[in-house]
Design a protein around this motif. Sequence first.
Motif, PDB file in Angstrom:
ATOM      1  N   ASP A   1      72.046  34.937 -15.576  1.00 23.48           N
ATOM      2  CA  ASP A   1      70.544  34.779 -14.817  1.00 23.48           C
ATOM      3  C   ASP A   1      69.380  35.787 -15.427  1.00 23.48           C
ATOM      4  O   ASP A   1      69.726  36.858 -15.409  1.00 23.48           O
ATOM      5  N   LEU A   2      68.603  35.221 -15.867  1.00 25.94           N
ATOM      6  CA  LEU A   2      67.632  36.107 -16.613  1.00 25.94           C
ATOM      7  C   LEU A   2      66.282  35.902 -15.598  1.00 25.94           C
ATOM      8  O   LEU A   2      65.122  36.304 -16.146  1.00 25.94           O
TER       9      LEU A   2
ATOM     10  N   GLU B   1      60.614  37.697 -14.255  1.00 26.78           N
ATOM     11  CA  GLU B   1      59.737  38.103 -13.038  1.00 26.78           C
ATOM     12  C   GLU B   1      59.165  39.472 -13.349  1.00 26.78           C
ATOM     13  O   GLU B   1      58.121  39.830 -12.966  1.00 26.78           O
ATOM     14  N   HIS B   2      59.867  40.372 -14.362  1.00 23.32           N
ATOM     15  CA  HIS B   2      59.474  41.634 -14.345  1.00 23.32           C
ATOM     16  C   HIS B   2      59.195  42.296 -15.905  1.00 23.32           C
ATOM     17  O   HIS B   2      58.865  43.312 -16.087  1.00 23.32           O
ATOM     18  N   HIS B   3      59.396  41.422 -17.004  1.00 22.41           N
ATOM     19  CA  HIS B   3      59.094  41.665 -18.218  1.00 22.41           C
ATOM     20  C   HIS B   3      57.840  42.169 -18.506  1.00 22.41           C
ATOM     21  O   HIS B   3      57.458  43.233 -19.247  1.00 22.41           O
ATOM     22  N   GLU B   4      56.805  41.777 -17.941  1.00 21.39           N
ATOM     23  CA  GLU B   4      55.483  42.395 -17.826  1.00 21.39           C
ATOM     24  C   GLU B   4      55.275  43.480 -17.344  1.00 21.39           C
ATOM     25  O   GLU B   4      54.514  44.522 -18.060  1.00 21.39           O
ATOM     26  N   GLU B   5      56.071  43.921 -16.361  1.00 22.56           N
ATOM     27  CA  GLU B   5      56.041  45.659 -15.884  1.00 22.56           C
ATOM     28  C   GLU B   5      56.659  46.375 -16.925  1.00 22.56           C
ATOM     29  O   GLU B   5      56.078  47.427 -17.110  1.00 22.56           O
ATOM     30  N   LEU B   6      57.554  45.921 -17.619  1.00 21.22           N
ATOM     31  CA  LEU B   6      58.249  46.694 -18.614  1.00 21.22           C
ATOM     32  C   LEU B   6      57.384  46.953 -19.672  1.00 21.22           C
ATOM     33  O   LEU B   6      56.985  48.083 -20.271  1.00 21.22           O
TER      34      LEU B   6
ATOM     35  N   LEU C   1      63.829  34.306 -23.441  1.00 25.90           N
ATOM     36  CA  LEU C   1      63.491  33.363 -22.418  1.00 25.90           C
ATOM     37  C   LEU C   1      63.522  32.039 -22.776  1.00 25.90           C
ATOM     38  O   LEU C   1      63.966  31.040 -21.774  1.00 25.90           O
ATOM     39  N   ALA C   2      62.889  31.669 -23.827  1.00 26.85           N
ATOM     40  CA  ALA C   2      62.924  30.263 -24.270  1.00 26.85           C
ATOM     41  C   ALA C   2      64.042  29.602 -24.563  1.00 26.85           C
ATOM     42  O   ALA C   2      64.355  28.508 -24.659  1.00 26.85           O
ATOM     43  N   ASP C   3      64.705  30.483 -25.353  1.00 20.30           N
ATOM     44  CA  ASP C   3      66.284  30.005 -25.559  1.00 20.30           C
ATOM     45  C   ASP C   3      67.235  30.037 -24.421  1.00 20.30           C
ATOM     46  O   ASP C   3      68.452  29.432 -24.728  1.00 20.30           O
ATOM     47  N   ALA C   4      66.987  30.664 -23.329  1.00 17.56           N
ATOM     48  CA  ALA C   4      68.259  30.776 -22.529  1.00 17.56           C
ATOM     49  C   ALA C   4      68.809  29.433 -21.952  1.00 17.56           C
ATOM     50  O   ALA C   4      70.138  29.600 -21.849  1.00 17.56           O
ATOM     51  N   ASP C   5      68.008  28.510 -21.820  1.00 21.32           N
ATOM     52  CA  ASP C   5      68.674  27.409 -21.319  1.00 21.32           C
ATOM     53  C   ASP C   5      69.723  26.617 -22.381  1.00 21.32           C
ATOM     54  O   ASP C   5      70.688  25.917 -22.001  1.00 21.32           O
ATOM     55  N   SER C   6      69.790  26.913 -23.506  1.00 25.86           N
ATOM     56  CA  SER C   6      70.578  26.301 -24.647  1.00 25.86           C
ATOM     57  C   SER C   6      71.620  27.210 -25.135  1.00 25.86           C
ATOM     58  O   SER C   6      72.399  27.002 -26.056  1.00 25.86           O
ATOM     59  N   HIS C   7      71.970  28.268 -24.338  1.00 20.90           N
ATOM     60  CA  HIS C   7      72.975  29.274 -24.655  1.00 20.90           C
ATOM     61  C   HIS C   7      73.967  29.523 -23.479  1.00 20.90           C
ATOM     62  O   HIS C   7      73.488  29.246 -22.469  1.00 20.90           O
ATOM     63  N   ARG C   8      74.915  30.128 -23.679  1.00 25.35           N
ATOM     64  CA  ARG C   8      76.018  30.362 -22.778  1.00 25.35           C
ATOM     65  C   ARG C   8      76.101  32.011 -22.452  1.00 25.35           C
ATOM     66  O   ARG C   8      77.128  32.512 -22.495  1.00 25.35           O
ATOM     67  N   TRP C   9      75.014  32.536 -22.552  1.00 22.60           N
ATOM     68  CA  TRP C   9      75.097  33.975 -22.633  1.00 22.60           C
ATOM     69  C   TRP C   9      75.576  34.693 -21.432  1.00 22.60           C
ATOM     70  O   TRP C   9      75.114  34.054 -20.425  1.00 22.60           O
TER      71      TRP C   9
ATOM     72  N   VAL D   1      64.285  48.547 -15.020  1.00 27.84           N
ATOM     73  CA  VAL D   1      63.429  47.837 -14.146  1.00 27.84           C
ATOM     74  C   VAL D   1      64.360  47.439 -13.056  1.00 27.84           C
ATOM     75  O   VAL D   1      64.017  47.287 -11.850  1.00 27.84           O
ATOM     76  N   ALA D   2      65.547  46.665 -13.540  1.00 29.82           N
ATOM     77  CA  ALA D   2      66.378  46.155 -12.367  1.00 29.82           C
ATOM     78  C   ALA D   2      67.064  46.976 -11.629  1.00 29.82           C
ATOM     79  O   ALA D   2      66.988  46.688 -10.315  1.00 29.82           O
ATOM     80  N   ASN D   3      67.274  48.260 -12.014  1.00 34.49           N
ATOM     81  CA  ASN D   3      67.643  49.337 -10.876  1.00 34.49           C
ATOM     82  C   ASN D   3      66.615  49.477  -9.769  1.00 34.49           C
ATOM     83  O   ASN D   3      66.779  49.828  -8.863  1.00 34.49           O
ATOM     84  N   LYS D   4      65.297  49.701 -10.315  1.00 38.79           N
ATOM     85  CA  LYS D   4      64.185  50.063  -9.591  1.00 38.79           C
ATOM     86  C   LYS D   4      63.885  48.844  -8.221  1.00 38.79           C
ATOM     87  O   LYS D   4      63.679  49.326  -7.438  1.00 38.79           O
TER      88      LYS D   4
END
Length: 86
Positions: free
Chosen positions: A2-3, A8-13, A38-46, A81-84
């Motif tokens: 799940d990205l 949602e927060h990469h601009e904050e970073l 983000l662009a490649d997320a749907d084509s991978h099983r990360w 950022v995630a922890n915040k």
Amino acid sequence: MDLQNLKEHHEELLSFMENNGYCSTYIHRFRDEINRILADADSHRWQSYQDIYLECGYVLDSTMKAANRLMEQIKENLQEVANKWQ
């Protein structure tokens, strides 16, 4: 993987980096890498950021050390950022 948090927060970073004196070239590299992920997320099983790191072909040789450090810092900064926001 799940990205949504990254979406949602990469601009904050990136703003944090700008406000704390990071080099504009460095910030641009982060932005490009985040956008690629983000662009490649749907084509991978990360399942983790490590999977992204490994699949993208980053190896520990002299030509890729900077990219490896960049990915590690992205991972660390995104975790902050995630922890915040938890």
